[in-house]
Design a protein around this motif. Structure first.
Motif, PDB file in Angstrom:
ATOM      1  N   ARG A 197       7.555 -40.332 -20.377  1.00  0.00           N
ATOM      2  CA  ARG A 197       8.170 -40.858 -21.607  1.00  0.00           C
ATOM      3  C   ARG A 197       7.202 -40.652 -22.752  1.00  0.00           C
ATOM      4  N   CYS A 198       7.767 -40.467 -23.927  1.00  0.00           N
ATOM      5  CA  CYS A 198       6.889 -40.121 -25.045  1.00  0.00           C
ATOM      6  C   CYS A 198       7.290 -40.874 -26.305  1.00  0.00           C
ATOM      7  N   ASP A 199       6.298 -41.418 -27.025  1.00  0.00           N
ATOM      8  CA  ASP A 199       6.516 -41.994 -28.356  1.00  0.00           C
ATOM      9  C   ASP A 199       5.712 -41.150 -29.333  1.00  0.00           C
ATOM     10  N   ALA A 200       6.238 -40.983 -30.548  1.00  0.00           N
ATOM     11  CA  ALA A 200       5.518 -40.176 -31.546  1.00  0.00           C
ATOM     12  C   ALA A 200       5.209 -41.011 -32.777  1.00  0.00           C
ATOM     13  N   ASN A 201       3.955 -40.952 -33.226  1.00  0.00           N
ATOM     14  CA  ASN A 201       3.573 -41.576 -34.492  1.00  0.00           C
ATOM     15  C   ASN A 201       3.573 -40.488 -35.555  1.00  0.00           C
ATOM     16  N   VAL A 202       4.384 -40.665 -36.574  1.00  0.00           N
ATOM     17  CA  VAL A 202       4.541 -39.616 -37.587  1.00  0.00           C
ATOM     18  C   VAL A 202       4.257 -40.186 -38.973  1.00  0.00           C
TER      19      VAL A 202
END
Ligand code: ZN
Length: 483
Positions: A197-202
């Motif tokens: 699973r992946c979360d992205a900080n943008v």
């Protein structure tokens, strides 16, 4: 949008490949009946004591070493406290200040062939929460169900520095990370089963500005495509706000795959102060040097090194090598076939795998691991072509037979009568017949049109039912016509 630079950092959770959970003996099998794999410990009953799964620690250290991290000799577990119905203890056991692995790196290859190093801040060990079901099949429920089978499954959370600049780089990073974890054997990284699973900080910042802009954290990215799409959307959304003179709010947003937008989560859910503190039920983890050394020495050759070796020692092209190393099982299959066929046959082995085998497997939704043709059989088939026993065309028929019905190439060649005729006298006889039957082609050849020999070769092949050795046939025809 070009006035801004995009800054991206990824937090990736992978499920470690253990048979039992992180702090109890419950099984981790995917797809079990809801709540069948639970006990008082992983359902957070009062008074129970968690006991750490040593194998999970080994796998995390393996992941850390594989990504060039420093292993923290003394690390601790901390309680991350929040309430949610899928978390009966009201805290998750995780790591805060002292993660098991820190300061690693991962090299990605960009579209222009350039390499870029992405720094990894930390990899820590934590337990997963349970799962809430809001629907059964196509039916929406007006209540929610809780399944605690995932509760306390061991996860490695790998946090990158914000070194990624485009959605494509984020995609390449996640692809490479998955590849490496699979090579290391620490996780199967199956997104469909929730084990990656992946979360992205943008965030965006004006090109000339040094400080980072305010970031949004995007959750619910459950495919590689969703990761790319969500970052693109977020870049556009933030640029529009900044262009209009607005401010970005630091918040958690959910990717809505159906609508292709990110949406702010309710502030109630994101206003967390986790109040981390060391878990008093678990002793600090102390890792001896011998333990770390043993794991370091057991690390396999990773894809980037393997690719270089395929190019330098086996003379494959960069492209071929990268196709083969993309999947650990595929690289193993190739190497095993080369072991049987010999190093000189590396290129034809690669061609058979990439041109024939992968396509067929794909067509029947199989992976290389369940290929009906084993590496040794593929090597035998190649040897038959190289020795001239069968023609290239016959080899394809044998290949199809092996793929569809199994069997040994030698036996198939015999039973189907595919052995190539290499006997000069027999072929010479067919050549004489062909020359007698095609006077026009003969005249054309003698008149200087060398390609006219092709139709004579064709006729000989027909007479031999495809079994005449084509090189020898051509050679004999040219000799006869020249004399
Ligand atoms: Zn349990």
């Amino acid at each position: 949008m070009s006035a801004y630079e995009t800054v991206i950092g990824l937090e990736v959770h992978v499920q470690l490949k253990t048979n039992s959970k992180l702090f109890c003996r419950c099984a981790t099998v995917f797809g079990a009946e809801p709540n069948a794999q639970t006990c008082p410990i992983c359902t957070g009953h009062p008074g129970v004591l968690p006991v750490l799964n040593k194998h999970a620690v080994e796998l995390l250290v393996r992941a850390g070493l594989g990504l060039g991290c420093t292993i923290t000799p003394h690390s601790v577990f901390a309680r991350k406290q929040y309430f949610y119905p899928d978390l009966p203890k009201a805290y998750q056991i995780s790591q805060a200040d002292l993660p098991l692995a820190q300061n690693g790196q991962l090299v990605i290859t960009l579209a222009d062939g350039q390499n870029k190093t992405i720094r990894i801040q930390r990899i820590h060990l934590e337990e997963d929460a349970g799962k809430l079901l809001h629907a059964i099949g196509a039916r929406d429920l007006d209540y929610s169900l809780v399944d605690l089978n995932r509760s306390s499954i061991p996860l490695a959370e790998c946090v990158s520095h914000p070194d990624l600049s485009t959605p494509e780089e984020a995609y390449a990073y996640l692809t490479m990370l998955k590849q490496i974890f699979q090579y290391l054997g620490v996780s199967d990284c199956d997104m469909e089963k929730g084990s990656l699973r992946c979360d992205a900080n943008v965030s965006l910042k004006p090109v000339a500005q040094k400080e980072l802009g305010t970031r949004a954290e995007i959750k619910n990215l459950n495919s590689f495509k969703a990761l790319k799409d969500a970052i693109y959307y977020e870049m556009k959304r933030q640029a529009e706000i900044l262009d209009g003179g607005g401010r970005i709010v630091q918040e958690t947003r959910l990717w809505d795959d159906a609508r292709q937008v990110t949406q702010a989560m309710r502030s109630k859910e994101e206003a967390h102060d986790y109040r981390y503190f060391p878990d008093p039920d678990l002793v600090p983890i102390s890792l001896g040097e011998a333990f770390i050394k043993e794991i370091r020495e057991s690390l396999p050759e990773l894809p980037d090194k393997k690719k270089l070796r395929f190019v330098s020692a086996l003379k494959l092209t960069e492209y071929d090598a990268s196709v083969l190393v993309a999947e650990h099982a595929l690289a193993d299959y190739f190497e095993s076939a080369v072991k049987f066929a010999g190093v000189d046959a590396a290129k034809p082995v690669c061609n058979w795998i990439t041109n024939e085998l992968l396509g067929r497997l794909n067509a029947v939704s199989k992976t290389i691991s369940d290929s009906p043709i084993k590496p040794e059989q593929l090597a035998k088939l190649l040897a038959l072509v190289q020795k001239g026993t069968i023609s290239g065309k016959a080899a394809k028929d044998v290949f199809t037979e092996m793929f569809d019905h199994g069997g040994d190439p030698d036996a198939i060649v015999k039973s189907k009568g595919l052995v190539q005729v290499g006997d000069e006298a027999t072929i010479a006889k067919w050549c004489d017949e062909a020359i007698a039957e095609l006077p026009k082609a003969v005249a054309e050849f003698k008149g200087g049109k060398e390609t006219a020999v092709g139709s004579l070769v064709g006729l000989v092949m027909k007479k031999s039912q495809g079994k005449a050795n084509p090189q020898l046939t051509r050679q004999l025809l040219v000799q006869k016509l020249a004399s």
